[in-house]
Design an enzyme around this catalytic site. Sequence first.
Site, short mmCIF file in Angstrom:
data_model
loop_
_atom_site.label_atom_id
_atom_site.label_comp_id
_atom_site.label_asym_id
_atom_site.label_seq_id
_atom_site.Cartn_x
_atom_site.Cartn_y
_atom_site.Cartn_z
N TYR A 199 0.86 -1.19 0.00
CA TYR A 199 0.00 0.00 0.00
C TYR A 199 0.89 1.23 0.00
O TYR A 199 1.88 1.31 0.74
CB TYR A 199 -0.89 0.01 1.25
CG TYR A 199 -1.67 1.30 1.44
CD1 TYR A 199 -2.95 1.45 0.93
CD2 TYR A 199 -1.10 2.37 2.15
CE1 TYR A 199 -3.66 2.63 1.11
CE2 TYR A 199 -1.80 3.55 2.32
CZ TYR A 199 -3.07 3.68 1.80
OH TYR A 199 -3.76 4.86 1.96
N GLU A 237 -3.78 7.60 -3.76
CA GLU A 237 -3.72 6.35 -2.98
C GLU A 237 -3.63 5.17 -3.95
O GLU A 237 -4.50 5.01 -4.80
CB GLU A 237 -4.96 6.22 -2.10
CG GLU A 237 -4.95 4.96 -1.24
CD GLU A 237 -6.25 4.84 -0.44
OE1 GLU A 237 -6.17 4.57 0.76
OE2 GLU A 237 -7.33 5.00 -1.04
#
Length: 432
Positions: free
Chosen positions: A153, A241
């Site tokens: 991530y 993101e």
Amino acid sequence: MAAPMAGQAGAVLRDLALRSARLHGQFPTVQLTPRRWLNLQEYQSKKIMADHGVTVQRFFVADSANDALEAAQRLKAKEIVLKAQILAGGRGKGIFNSGLKGGVHLTKDPKTVEQLAKQMIGYNLSTKQTPKDGVTVKKVMVAEALDISRETYFAILMDRACNGPVMVGSPQGGVDIEEVAVTSPELIFKEEIDIFEGIKDHQALQMAKNLGFQGPLQQKAADQIKKLYNLFLKIDATQVEVNPFGETPEGQVVCFDAKINFDDNAEFRQKEIFAMDDKSESEPIENEAAKYDLKYIGLDGNIACFVNGAGLAMATCDIISLNGGKPANFLDLGGGVKEAQVYQAFKLLTADPKVEAILVNIFGGIVNCAIIANGITKACQELELKVPLVVRLEGTNVQEAQRILSESGLPITSANDLEDAAKKAVASVAKK
């Protein structure tokens, strides 16, 4: 040097988790649907990333089954992923009214892509995030399917606490990052970036190392991180993101899925991007509100909320619920209010047949309460308001505003504070 700053990063992500839980009804408050004011389809976001040198899957966009077949043939990929393009999440588990199950399909045969596209394009796809009848699919993305050997991530966001951009990463990707922040905070890494100096090579390399990239992949990941930061700045993003930010068995570092949030205040210099805004899936009333710089979110209750500021809107919705009522919407005026906006806001609210009462809750900091009061009286007179109206005003020029309302001769119920306003609005509906 970047280090596991679990306390700080965990706080950031836990705050996001709390807000997400609150919005999705996991806490006993009103349920809201989060909305981006700039809506981009997946293929549009991927194109923006590719145009800035970020590695994404090769893809084409098709609006017919025949185009989808041609795209699949042009890819010459070992495996192809076909994705329905709608703004809602949960596409993979969605159902089409054509009978097809799933808005995301894998295949090695271009002919299968054509057959699947025939059952997608022009049909409604229903997911957990769409209206009951679903959303019509007008385009599909035909992309190269890549194996993912490891998922991480990575995100860059503007953090008020740090007064600038911050990188947040975790070697545990492909899952709900808010959950990781709560259950394994030691796996969250956070690094502040000096917005004047930009991202340093050692910062990018350290983040790549923290994400678990090894050998040549570490430098590749660092290069992608720097390109993502450059993208973040160039497009005036408030958040980029990437989840998953993954590696493939062939040694590639790829941004497989990304969410980009943009600064609405930068629209004047990001005209090309904002021109891509897809409003086709928004409710007509939301699009109408946007014409007058009003932000509208529809709910399922019967008390309309007319406020200035999203935080105040949520608080107003919550306190209505706590007093036994149900908000029908929240409509945010913002800061630079004009009488015409107030009039249009009332016009939108009164057009909703569910609305049985209106609660106006204005805190006048930037907003001049007298302007609100003049707008309210004009709207009530010209629209012949037929539902109870409760008004709570506080702040700039509030005494003049109260005088305008009291001398209007209109059946307006004044409230002393938010609690009083909510009780009176709920009571006015109960009397019917």
